[in-house]
Scaffold this motif. Structure first.
Motif, mmCIF file in Angstrom:
data_model
loop_
_atom_site.group_PDB
_atom_site.id
_atom_site.type_symbol
_atom_site.label_atom_id
_atom_site.label_comp_id
_atom_site.label_asym_id
_atom_site.label_seq_id
_atom_site.Cartn_x
_atom_site.Cartn_y
_atom_site.Cartn_z
ATOM 1 N N MET A 1 -8.190 -7.529 6.714
ATOM 2 C CA MET A 1 -8.320 -8.298 5.673
ATOM 3 C C MET A 1 -7.122 -8.277 4.673
ATOM 4 S SD MET A 1 -11.637 -8.822 3.093
ATOM 5 C CE MET A 1 -11.336 -7.489 1.863
ATOM 6 N N ARG A 2 -6.417 -9.211 4.204
ATOM 7 C CA ARG A 2 -5.427 -9.391 3.380
ATOM 8 C C ARG A 2 -5.749 -9.835 2.339
ATOM 9 N NH1 ARG A 2 -0.685 -7.983 6.102
ATOM 10 N NH2 ARG A 2 0.684 -9.315 4.951
ATOM 11 N N LEU A 3 -5.171 -9.570 0.996
ATOM 12 C CA LEU A 3 -5.510 -10.037 -0.103
ATOM 13 C C LEU A 3 -4.485 -10.741 -0.998
ATOM 14 C CD1 LEU A 3 -7.765 -7.026 -1.757
ATOM 15 C CD2 LEU A 3 -8.343 -9.393 -0.622
ATOM 16 N N PRO A 4 -4.438 -11.809 -1.497
ATOM 17 C CA PRO A 4 -3.442 -12.588 -1.849
ATOM 18 C C PRO A 4 -3.261 -12.019 -3.551
ATOM 19 C CG PRO A 4 -5.092 -14.049 -2.006
ATOM 20 C CD PRO A 4 -5.746 -12.842 -1.362
ATOM 21 N N CYS A 5 -2.187 -11.104 -3.700
ATOM 22 C CA CYS A 5 -1.980 -10.666 -4.978
ATOM 23 C C CYS A 5 -1.167 -11.722 -5.660
ATOM 24 C CB CYS A 5 -1.223 -9.309 -5.039
ATOM 25 S SG CYS A 5 -0.537 -8.796 -6.499
ATOM 26 N N PRO A 6 -1.574 -12.232 -6.991
ATOM 27 C CA PRO A 6 -0.706 -13.349 -7.741
ATOM 28 C C PRO A 6 0.669 -12.790 -7.872
ATOM 29 C CG PRO A 6 -2.631 -12.435 -8.741
ATOM 30 C CD PRO A 6 -2.649 -11.641 -7.653
ATOM 31 N N LEU A 7 0.963 -11.637 -7.884
ATOM 32 C CA LEU A 7 2.266 -11.293 -8.274
ATOM 33 C C LEU A 7 3.291 -10.864 -6.785
ATOM 34 C CD1 LEU A 7 1.821 -8.828 -11.176
ATOM 35 C CD2 LEU A 7 2.345 -11.136 -11.172
ATOM 36 N N CYS A 8 2.321 -10.402 -5.890
ATOM 37 C CA CYS A 8 3.198 -9.843 -4.518
ATOM 38 C C CYS A 8 3.052 -10.645 -3.221
ATOM 39 C CB CYS A 8 2.611 -8.240 -4.524
ATOM 40 S SG CYS A 8 2.701 -7.336 -5.803
ATOM 41 N N GLY A 9 1.809 -11.754 -3.365
ATOM 42 C CA GLY A 9 1.556 -12.349 -2.087
ATOM 43 C C GLY A 9 0.760 -11.794 -1.412
ATOM 44 N N ASP A 10 0.456 -12.231 -0.352
ATOM 45 C CA ASP A 10 -0.524 -11.492 0.777
ATOM 46 C C ASP A 10 -0.211 -10.111 1.018
ATOM 47 O OD1 ASP A 10 -2.319 -13.483 1.267
ATOM 48 O OD2 ASP A 10 -1.580 -14.041 3.231
ATOM 49 N N ARG A 11 -0.892 -9.245 0.936
ATOM 50 C CA ARG A 11 -0.758 -8.013 1.063
ATOM 51 C C ARG A 11 -1.905 -7.250 2.120
ATOM 52 N NH1 ARG A 11 4.412 -7.061 0.306
ATOM 53 N NH2 ARG A 11 3.864 -4.952 0.497
ATOM 54 N N ASP A 12 -1.691 -6.287 2.669
ATOM 55 C CA ASP A 12 -2.637 -5.489 3.533
ATOM 56 C C ASP A 12 -3.823 -4.929 2.573
ATOM 57 O OD1 ASP A 12 -2.840 -4.102 6.595
ATOM 58 O OD2 ASP A 12 -3.840 -2.977 5.092
ATOM 59 N N ARG A 13 -5.049 -5.176 2.975
ATOM 60 C CA ARG A 13 -6.123 -4.391 2.399
ATOM 61 C C ARG A 13 -5.864 -3.042 1.854
ATOM 62 N NH1 ARG A 13 -9.087 -1.248 0.802
ATOM 63 N NH2 ARG A 13 -11.326 -0.770 0.931
ATOM 64 N N ARG A 14 -5.207 -2.249 2.704
ATOM 65 C CA ARG A 14 -5.025 -0.801 2.394
ATOM 66 C C ARG A 14 -4.039 -0.522 1.126
ATOM 67 N NH1 ARG A 14 -3.987 -1.763 7.533
ATOM 68 N NH2 ARG A 14 -4.672 -0.283 9.355
ATOM 69 N N GLU A 15 -3.485 -1.394 0.525
ATOM 70 C CA GLU A 15 -2.538 -1.326 -0.590
ATOM 71 C C GLU A 15 -3.614 -1.430 -1.832
ATOM 72 O OE1 GLU A 15 0.519 -3.809 -0.931
ATOM 73 O OE2 GLU A 15 1.397 -3.304 0.968
ATOM 74 N N PHE A 16 -4.907 -1.733 -1.803
ATOM 75 C CA PHE A 16 -5.718 -1.863 -2.817
ATOM 76 C C PHE A 16 -7.046 -0.850 -3.029
ATOM 77 C CE2 PHE A 16 -3.718 -5.864 -1.655
ATOM 78 C CZ PHE A 16 -3.643 -6.919 -2.681
ATOM 79 N N TYR A 17 -7.342 -0.526 -3.965
ATOM 80 C CA TYR A 17 -8.496 0.037 -4.568
ATOM 81 C C TYR A 17 -9.502 -0.781 -5.008
ATOM 82 C CZ TYR A 17 -11.501 3.141 -7.120
ATOM 83 O OH TYR A 17 -12.536 3.688 -7.511
ATOM 84 N N TYR A 18 -10.879 -0.728 -4.437
ATOM 85 C CA TYR A 18 -11.998 -1.551 -4.725
ATOM 86 C C TYR A 18 -12.675 -0.911 -5.651
ATOM 87 C CZ TYR A 18 -16.352 -3.933 -3.951
ATOM 88 O OH TYR A 18 -17.432 -4.633 -4.201
#
Ligand SMILES: Cc1cc2nc3c(=O)[nH]c(=O)nc-3n(C[C@H](O)[C@H](O)[C@H](O)COP(=O)(O)OP(=O)(O)OC[C@H]3O[C@@H](n4cnc5c(N)ncnc54)[C@H](O)[C@@H]3O)c2cc1C
Ligand SMILES: [Zn+2]
Lengths: 87, 417
Positions: A1-18
């Motif tokens: 799963m990739r998340l579209p960070c409004p500032l960085c664009g599409d990034r890997d889910r691993r970069e995010f804390y839920y």
């Protein structure tokens, strides 16, 4: 799963804390009563389908974002900065 | 039809033609004394103990798919009684005793194998914690042995003892723990319930719960309305949807948990082994496949499949602990939907609606609970009073903050378990 960070664009889910459901943004007032706090801290709609949840771009720009996504298909529909979601 | 060694030999000689379906496939009746929503392990054991312990047999189990198609058929089959907190401790202790008598009780081979559960530790602090847990287990009347690094080597000689980052300081061995065949557990309870008159109704999805002036009256289903004096919810990952039919908003978030199995290899692992650093545990099935898993994917999900990051994390942990298995190919992976509670412990309780009961919050540990959960839930449904082994599994503990069962000590918050 990739998340579209409004500032960085599409990034890997691993970069995010839920963090959990985006209702965490609507913290009740201190004297709102036990039921309001219980709903805020514990009870969840827990939808099978579209949901809004809070993620922290921890290993990226550090922004908190609200992601709209589908819990059944893992399709990501939208992501906005928390400050835009709050208004 | 009873099972025996003699019967197996006889069927072998006569072409296996004498086996019959193990349960009926009845049409739903218009009304029951008790309706159980959900034909997973917990729903089926509840039906069995309602009939066996309380003589309540006018019961239907309503299952939206097929029996055993949910988490009961997706877990990694580990059974243990190594809990620490009062509330959990006596419950899982009771469950393990029921596991030990299950095959005789059900006359069904559930392949219960008490091969031992070995939890490894990797630092002095972790050893102290395991000593404390081991003592709690012994106080509860269960078994625990603290092994030194040498003791661990006798059990599992091929793990990486030289790992400098995560040295093996020792392990806590729980000999009466082990594994069982998960489908067989569902089938055994299903058969036992059916034999006592319970209707097991498959392909029957509950779509609404009928409540009049605070009293439950029955349910609406994909196969029409069915009336009942009592309705018991026990639907694991779907708990929030079904409870919402009764206007209840639960302290549950659904998450996906993955598991993996390798191709069959020669006998390698006698026990269930868990790595104390990074979430990883492994056992070997009787067919030779290595069955292993790790943590949740850690975001709310109803997809019965996982994502790559956790798959990679689990493989990393496997290679750190047991480099020897690196060449074994992974055959399959899958996921199941876990009903996560804020403190990581379950709920077995009445609701504010008269006659409506709730059983959920099993997180990733509800397989070992199947017998005791059914036992306690049946007691609650029959007597409207909690069974003494499950009296602390209250729904209101989150609202009051009293008697939270936070086994890991991380806090009673959704994203921490
Ligand atoms: C990968 C994985 C590994 C695991 N490993 C272990 C382990 O090693 N040890 C352990 O103790 N636990 C383990 N677990 C947890 C354990 O499997 C679950 O906690 C337990 O099986 C849940 O209870 P159940 O068997 O009743 O659930 P399920 O089998 O999921 O039963 C719930 C049933 O309710 C039905 N249902 C849902 N909604 C409706 C409706 N509206 N109408 C009718 N029916 C409905 C579903 O179809 C389903 O069959 C694991 C789980 C997974 C996914
Ligand atoms: Zn970013």
């Amino acid at each position: 799963m990739r998340l579209p960070c409004p500032l960085c664009g599409d990034r890997d889910r691993r970069e995010f804390y839920y963090q959990g459901h985006a209702l965490m943004l609507e913290r009740p007032l201190r004297d709102a009563g036990d039921a309001a706090w219980d709903n805020y801290l514990h009870n969840r709609d827990n939808p099978a389908g579209e949901t809004r949840d809070l993620w922290h771009h921890e290993a990226g720009c550090g922004a908190w974002i609200v992601v709209t996504r589908n819990t059944v298909t893992h399709e990501v529909l939208d992501a906005i900065l928390v400050e835009k979601a709050r208004v | 039809m009873g099972y025996s060694g003699f019967k197996i030999i006889k069927e072998g000689l006569f072409g296996q033609k004498g086996w019959k379906p193990v349960w009926r496939n009845p049409e739903p009746k218009p009304e029951y004394d008790v309706i159980i929503i959900g034909g997973g392990g917990h729903g089926l054991s509840t039906a069995y103990y309602l009939a066996k312990e309380h003589g309540i047999t006018n019961v239907a189990v309503l299952e939206k798919g097929y029996l055993g198609g949910g988490n009961i058929g997706r877990n990694t089959t580990i059974v243990r009684a190594n809990y620490f907190l009062p509330g959990n401790s006596e419950f899982y202790s009771h469950s393990l005793k029921l596991w030990e008598g299950m095959e005789q009780d059900l006359n069904y081979n559930t392949m219960m194998s008490q091969r031992g559960v070995l939890n490894l530790f990797h630092s002095d602090g972790q050893r102290d914690e395991f000593v404390r847990r081991g003592n709690a287990m012994i106080n509860q009347g269960d078994d625990a042995i603290l092994l030194s690094s040498e003791g661990v080597r006798e059990q599992v000689p091929f793990i990486d003892f030289e790992n400098t980052r995560f040295p093996i300081y020792g392990g806590l061995l729980h000999k009466r723990g082990g594994t069982a065949r998960h489908d067989a557990v569902a089938w055994g309870y299903a058969r036992g319930a059916d034999q006592r008159g319970v209707d097991l109704i498959q392909n029957c999805e509950v779509t609404a719960i009928d409540i009049e002036s605070g009293v439950v009256k029955g349910v609406q289903t994909s196969r029409g309305p069915i009336r009942a004096k009592k309705v018991a919810i026990v639907v694991a990952g779907r708990s929030s949807q079904v409870a919402a039919m009764a206007g209840i908003r639960l302290p549950i978030e659904s998450h996906v948990l993955q598991a993996f199995v390798s191709e069959g290899v020669k006998p390698l692992l006698n026990n269930v082994v868990s790595f104390g650093m990074g979430h990883f545990y492994i056992s070997q099935s009787d067919k030779g496949g290595l069955v292993f898993g790790g943590d949740l994917d850690f975001y709310a999900s109803y997809a019965a499949r996982g994502n790559l990051p956790m798959a990679e994390h689990v493989m990393d942990a496997a290679m750190t602990l047991m480099p020897a298995i690196g060449k074994a190919r992974v055959l399959r992976s899958w996921g199941g939907i876990m009903d996560m509670s804020p403190d990581g412990s379950p709920i077995i309780d009445k609701t504010d609606t008269d006659g409506l009961f709730l059983n959920c919050g099993w997180c990733y540990g509800g397989f070992k609970a199947v017998p005791a959960s059914g036992f306690a839930y049946a007691h609650l449904i029959a007597k409207k009073m909690p069974h003494k082994t499950a009296a602390k599994f209250r729904l209101d503990r989150f609202a009051t903050g009293q008697d939270l069962l936070d086994e890991e000590g991380t806090g009673s918050q959704h994203n921490l378990h």
